[in-house]
Design a protein around this motif. Structure first.
Motif, short mmCIF file in Angstrom:
data_model
loop_
_atom_site.label_atom_id
_atom_site.label_comp_id
_atom_site.label_asym_id
_atom_site.label_seq_id
_atom_site.Cartn_x
_atom_site.Cartn_y
_atom_site.Cartn_z
N GLN A 117 0.89 -1.17 0.00
CA GLN A 117 -0.15 0.03 -0.17
C GLN A 117 0.85 1.34 -0.19
OE1 GLN A 117 -3.20 -0.22 -0.44
NE2 GLN A 117 -3.29 2.22 -0.62
N THR A 118 1.78 1.35 0.65
CA THR A 118 3.00 2.40 0.54
C THR A 118 3.58 2.70 -0.80
OG1 THR A 118 3.56 1.79 3.04
CG2 THR A 118 4.83 3.15 1.47
N VAL A 119 3.95 1.68 -1.48
CA VAL A 119 4.35 1.88 -2.67
C VAL A 119 3.19 2.27 -3.64
CG1 VAL A 119 5.16 0.50 -4.83
CG2 VAL A 119 5.79 0.00 -2.53
N GLU B 193 0.68 4.19 -2.69
CA GLU B 193 0.63 5.79 -2.49
C GLU B 193 1.67 6.59 -3.23
OE1 GLU B 193 -2.15 7.08 -1.15
OE2 GLU B 193 -3.04 5.14 -1.28
N LEU B 194 2.79 5.81 -3.04
CA LEU B 194 4.03 6.64 -3.46
C LEU B 194 4.06 7.00 -4.90
CD1 LEU B 194 6.97 5.10 -1.49
CD2 LEU B 194 6.17 7.66 -1.21
N LYS B 195 3.39 5.94 -5.65
CA LYS B 195 3.25 6.13 -7.14
C LYS B 195 2.13 7.08 -7.41
CE LYS B 195 4.67 1.49 -8.50
NZ LYS B 195 4.32 0.22 -9.31
N ARG B 196 1.41 7.00 -6.61
CA ARG B 196 -0.04 8.08 -6.67
C ARG B 196 0.34 9.56 -6.66
NH1 ARG B 196 -4.86 4.94 -3.61
NH2 ARG B 196 -5.03 3.53 -5.25
N ILE B 197 1.60 9.57 -5.37
CA ILE B 197 2.19 10.84 -5.25
C ILE B 197 2.89 11.56 -6.42
CG2 ILE B 197 3.49 12.07 -3.68
CD1 ILE B 197 2.52 10.48 -1.51
N GLY B 198 3.82 10.46 -6.78
CA GLY B 198 4.57 10.77 -7.93
C GLY B 198 3.78 11.22 -9.24
N ASN B 199 2.71 10.58 -9.69
CA ASN B 199 1.70 10.84 -10.57
C ASN B 199 1.32 12.28 -10.50
OD1 ASN B 199 2.21 8.29 -11.92
ND2 ASN B 199 0.34 7.23 -11.23
N ASN B 200 0.86 12.60 -9.28
CA ASN B 200 0.24 13.90 -9.02
C ASN B 200 1.26 14.99 -9.00
OD1 ASN B 200 -2.32 12.79 -8.25
ND2 ASN B 200 -1.70 12.89 -6.13
#
Length: 102
Positions: free
Chosen positions: A52-54, A56-63
């Motif tokens: 789940q952390t990975v 979320e980090l991918k989502r943050i990167g996309n944002n």
């Protein structure tokens, strides 16, 4: 490393220290011995990353990438005044239309 581990080491801990080590080992899916070897011999602790952390980090990167793209679309300083004036004119026209409707 096929060498058999035969040497033993006795370690005395407080109950709280043992509980902390047990919890650390359980969270990482390892034994207490593996945790201690990683910390002492390898001088590092390999952690098991939460999926789940990975995500979320991918989502943050996309944002962040989307924000960067939008920032790059902002017109150059020379054109900003022109665009602001056009927006001001449009707002004035909307205001006039709204007053006529009311």
């Amino acid at each position: 490393m096929n060498e058999k581990r035969t040497a033993r080491l006795e370690l005395r801990l407080t109950f709280e220290e043992k509980e902390k080590l047990s919890k650390m080992a359980q969270e990482r899916g390892k034994t207490i011995a593996q945790i201690i070897r990683e910390l002492v011999i390898n001088d590092k602790l390999v952690t098991k990353t939460d999926i789940q952390t990975v995500i979320e980090l991918k989502r943050i990167g996309n944002n962040i990438n989307q924000i960067a793209k939008q920032i790059n679309l902002i017109p150059h300083e020379d054109n900003i005044k022109l665009y602001l004036q056009e927006l001001h004119d449009i707002l004035n026209m909307l205001s006039v239309i709204t007053k006529k409707l009311v």
